[in-house]
Design an enzyme around this catalytic site. Structure first.
Site, mmCIF file in Angstrom:
data_model
loop_
_atom_site.group_PDB
_atom_site.id
_atom_site.type_symbol
_atom_site.label_atom_id
_atom_site.label_comp_id
_atom_site.label_asym_id
_atom_site.label_seq_id
_atom_site.Cartn_x
_atom_site.Cartn_y
_atom_site.Cartn_z
ATOM 1 N N LYS A 81 -2.350 8.437 -16.905
ATOM 2 C CA LYS A 81 -1.215 9.374 -16.916
ATOM 3 C C LYS A 81 -0.563 9.468 -18.296
ATOM 4 O O LYS A 81 -0.154 10.548 -18.716
ATOM 5 C CB LYS A 81 -0.160 8.940 -15.894
ATOM 6 C CG LYS A 81 -0.535 9.226 -14.442
ATOM 7 C CD LYS A 81 0.646 8.896 -13.541
ATOM 8 C CE LYS A 81 0.229 8.623 -12.112
ATOM 9 N NZ LYS A 81 0.270 9.737 -11.211
ATOM 10 N N GLU A 134 10.009 8.968 -16.547
ATOM 11 C CA GLU A 134 10.285 10.412 -16.483
ATOM 12 C C GLU A 134 11.680 10.646 -15.959
ATOM 13 O O GLU A 134 12.187 9.850 -15.165
ATOM 14 C CB GLU A 134 9.316 11.090 -15.490
ATOM 15 C CG GLU A 134 7.928 11.271 -16.022
ATOM 16 C CD GLU A 134 6.994 11.876 -14.985
ATOM 17 O OE1 GLU A 134 7.446 12.179 -13.853
ATOM 18 O OE2 GLU A 134 5.816 12.031 -15.313
ATOM 19 N N ARG A 161 -11.174 17.664 -9.557
ATOM 20 C CA ARG A 161 -12.069 17.809 -8.405
ATOM 21 C C ARG A 161 -11.574 18.952 -7.525
ATOM 22 O O ARG A 161 -10.521 19.541 -7.793
ATOM 23 C CB ARG A 161 -12.047 16.528 -7.577
ATOM 24 C CG ARG A 161 -10.608 16.157 -7.215
ATOM 25 C CD ARG A 161 -10.507 15.073 -6.194
ATOM 26 N NE ARG A 161 -9.216 14.417 -6.226
ATOM 27 C CZ ARG A 161 -8.094 14.861 -5.705
ATOM 28 N NH1 ARG A 161 -8.077 16.004 -5.067
ATOM 29 N NH2 ARG A 161 -6.963 14.181 -5.789
ATOM 30 N N HIS A 205 4.977 10.829 -0.620
ATOM 31 C CA HIS A 205 4.216 11.431 -1.724
ATOM 32 C C HIS A 205 2.826 11.899 -1.313
ATOM 33 O O HIS A 205 1.977 12.161 -2.152
ATOM 34 C CB HIS A 205 4.129 10.485 -2.934
ATOM 35 C CG HIS A 205 5.456 10.009 -3.416
ATOM 36 N ND1 HIS A 205 6.480 10.872 -3.749
ATOM 37 C CD2 HIS A 205 5.949 8.761 -3.589
ATOM 38 C CE1 HIS A 205 7.532 10.164 -4.111
ATOM 39 N NE2 HIS A 205 7.240 8.886 -4.019
HETATM 40 P P1 ADP Z 1 0.309 10.109 -7.749
HETATM 41 O O1 ADP Z 1 -0.676 10.290 -8.868
HETATM 42 O O2 ADP Z 1 0.489 8.669 -7.377
HETATM 43 O O3 ADP Z 1 0.069 11.025 -6.594
HETATM 44 P P2 ADP Z 1 2.277 11.863 -8.979
HETATM 45 O O4 ADP Z 1 2.668 11.623 -10.390
HETATM 46 O O5 ADP Z 1 1.293 12.975 -8.727
HETATM 47 O O6 ADP Z 1 1.732 10.499 -8.353
HETATM 48 O O7 ADP Z 1 3.565 12.129 -8.083
HETATM 49 C C1 ADP Z 1 3.485 12.222 -6.685
HETATM 50 C C2 ADP Z 1 4.733 12.871 -6.115
HETATM 51 O O8 ADP Z 1 5.909 12.127 -6.522
HETATM 52 C C3 ADP Z 1 5.012 14.287 -6.573
HETATM 53 O O9 ADP Z 1 4.317 15.250 -5.820
HETATM 54 C C4 ADP Z 1 6.526 14.374 -6.397
HETATM 55 O O10 ADP Z 1 6.832 14.576 -5.024
HETATM 56 C C5 ADP Z 1 7.011 12.991 -6.769
HETATM 57 N N1 ADP Z 1 7.385 12.895 -8.210
HETATM 58 C C6 ADP Z 1 6.598 12.513 -9.236
HETATM 59 N N2 ADP Z 1 7.255 12.553 -10.420
HETATM 60 C C7 ADP Z 1 8.516 12.945 -10.151
HETATM 61 C C8 ADP Z 1 9.693 13.191 -10.953
HETATM 62 N N3 ADP Z 1 9.711 13.007 -12.285
HETATM 63 N N4 ADP Z 1 10.807 13.612 -10.324
HETATM 64 C C9 ADP Z 1 10.829 13.797 -8.975
HETATM 65 N N5 ADP Z 1 9.764 13.581 -8.172
HETATM 66 C C10 ADP Z 1 8.619 13.166 -8.737
#
Ligand code: ADP
Length: 507
Positions: A130, A214, A306, A249
């Site tokens: 990431k 973040e 993917r 999530h």
């Molecule tokens: P993973 O790779 O574990 O799935 P992500 O980075 O894609 O994690 O985040 C998964 C979910 O977490 C997102 O779809 C959102 O709902 C929430 N999320 C991630 N980052 C943030 C953020 N900065 N602020 C608010 N919600 C977040």
């Protein structure tokens, strides 16, 4: 959008007439359906637990690759490569999950001269971490959530960065995925303890405790863009999907297009997504995930290299078969359509049917599906409105070895309201017996007034918990044991715990 060929992207013409699908369940069945239509011979692989599974029954040929445990079968690179060699498979489609984002697998296929239906290993690696993915996207001008994704992992520096961003912030494992290793921190006082906890969790889950920080967006929507690139330097986007309805999530209900998008925002997000893909010399189907803030700002979150579970909603609104696109691109063809030729027609929803019990904290369920049927005719629905992508049929056994998703119900309508009405009718027409599923939970979600009114954000389920979770209901085994205790007592419990549900509902 077109760019010059990069040295890595040489146009190639690849011929294969046999496709091995290195997956199981609904996605294996779905990929084989398109492959067959394109005249390809299909090869399934299976573990001992899946010897009689639907994807095995539907393939032209099937190869056993190991015991039930996924790491000894569906995740075993050598076993899959050997199966491909043995069956003369010129190409492998990985589906999603399992080996689909495994760079070492792609390299093994390159060595064996077998075509991987997916991006090059270098593109998978570029998006695998990431922090480095964010650095690369920043360089490509793709908007990021304000935050810190540097290499310096000193405690004091991380805290100073969090203070600078402003609370709440989200701590994320750089190597994370699947919703693990993430934590919201509300204040500077709470930062150190959260950092320690998140590092421990990340080390245990991913063997890596690097963190990124973040800004935590309080009510964002999850909007992702479907992109496609060929090996000739062309890239397009097939619009967006809204996947804001999530539980821990994890996505539950998805739709396309995202409600409330303006043409300008759609083009801006689409262009950013194609830029992200082209920055890493992407080839094939990919998804660029964004958080969309209430003010219309959008921020890159990650790219999934993917085909996604929810790709059918995009197929429904564009009229395109994304697996066909993947196979054509893998054969070295140019993209079937240019950006200008792609259009959106109507609206689509997808509901994920899981073998799990929402009333027992979504505990995965097992058993034999004594009945698994969708009575479209009885519901007055047509096959142009409803699609069931299923990995099971009546009589199939659901084991505890793999992901509990059984099927996806996908609907299409002229607009969001029409599609939602169809989704509700289709969910009601789905008859699943023998295994507990989340069907009733999906019905409560899709009939929820807030969902109908597009009150969407990633905490929709959390916010509406009180109305989405049914009062405690009883299952057959519980009635049986309760009956032994005494019918009188059962009647009493039904009244006190399940208001509004009469005894007749149970028999
Ligand atoms: P993973 O790779 O574990 O799935 P992500 O980075 O894609 O994690 O985040 C998964 C979910 O977490 C997102 O779809 C959102 O709902 C929430 N999320 C991630 N980052 C943030 C953020 N900065 N602020 C608010 N919600 C977040």
């Amino acid at each position: 959008m077109t760019s010059e060929h990069s040295p890595e992207q040489k146009p190639q013409h690849v011929r294969f007439d046999t496709l091995l699908v290195a997956n199981r369940g609904e996605i294996a069945c779905r990929v084989m359906r398109t492959a067959r239509r394109m005249g390809l011979k299909t090869v399934a692989v299976y573990s001992d637990a899946d010897a009689n599974a639907r994807h095995v029954r539907e393939a032209d040929e099937a190869v056993r690759i190991g015991p039930a445990a996924a790491r000894d079968s569906y995740l075993d690179v050598n076993a899959v490569v050997e199966a491909a060699k043995r069956t003369g498979s010129g190409a492998i489609h990985p589906g999603y999950g399992f080996l689909s984002e495994n760079g070492a697998f792609v390299e093994a296929l390159d060595k064996a001269d077998i075509t991987f239906v997916g991006p090059p290993a270098s593109a998978i690696a570029a998006m695998g971490d990431k922090s480095s993915a964010k650095a690369r996207m920043h360089a490509a001008g793709v908007p990021l959530v304000p935050g810190y994704h540097g290499n310096d992992q000193d405690d004091a520096l991380l805290k100073a960065e969090a203070d600078k961003i402003g609370y709440p912030v989200m701590l994320k494992a750089s190597a994370g995925g699947g919703g693990k290793g993430m934590r919201v921190v509300e204040s500077t006082e709470a930062f150190q303890a959260a950092l320690d906890g998140c590092r421990r969790e990340s080390k245990a889950a991913f063997g890596d405790d690097r963190m990124l920080i973040e800004k935590y967006l309080v009510q964002p929507r999850h909007v992702e863009v479907q992109v496609f690139c060929d090996s000739h330097g062309n890239g397009v986007y097939l619009f967006e999907r809204d996947c804001s309805v999530q539980r821990r999530h994890q996505k539950v209900l998805e739709e396309a297009p995202a409600p409330g998008m303006t043409p300008e925002l759609r083009a801006a997000m689409g262009d950013a997504a194609v830029r992200a893909a082209q920055e890493i010399n992407y080839v094939g189907a990919g998804t660029v995930e964004f958080l969309l803030d209430a003010d219309g700002s959008f921020y890159f979150m990650e790219m999934n290299t993917r085909l996604q579970v929810e790709h059918p909603v995009t197929e429904m609104i564009t009229g395109q078969d994304l697996v066909e696109w993947q196979l054509r691109v893998a054969m070295g063809e140019v993209l079937p359509l240019s950006q200008d030729a792609l259009t959106i027609t109507g609206h689509s929803f997808e509901a994920r049917l899981y073998a799990e019990d929402p009333e027992q904290d979504f505990l995965p369920a097992t058993g034999t599906l004594t009945r698994f049927a969708l009575d479209l005719e009885g519901a007055g629905l047509g096959t142009d409105q409803v699609r069931l992508d299923s990995g099971v049929e009546s009589g199939d056994v659901v084991s505890m070895h793999y992901d509990p998703m059984l099927a996806k119900l996908i609907v299409h309508g002229v607009d969001r309201n029409a599609a939602l009405a169809t989704l509700n009718r289709a969910l009601a027409a789905l008859d699943v017996q023998g295994v507990v599923t989340n069907r009733a939970f999906l019905q409560r979600l899709s009939t929820h007034p807030g969902f109908k009114n597009v009150e969407l954000d990633t905490r929709f389920i959390e916010r509406n918990e009180a109305t989405l979770f049914a009062p405690r209901q009883y299952r057959v085994e519980e009635y049986a044991s309760a009956a032994l205790i005494g019918l009188g007592q059962l009647a009493h419990e039904c009244e006190s715990d399940s208001p509004g549900i009469g005894m007749t509902a149970f028999v």
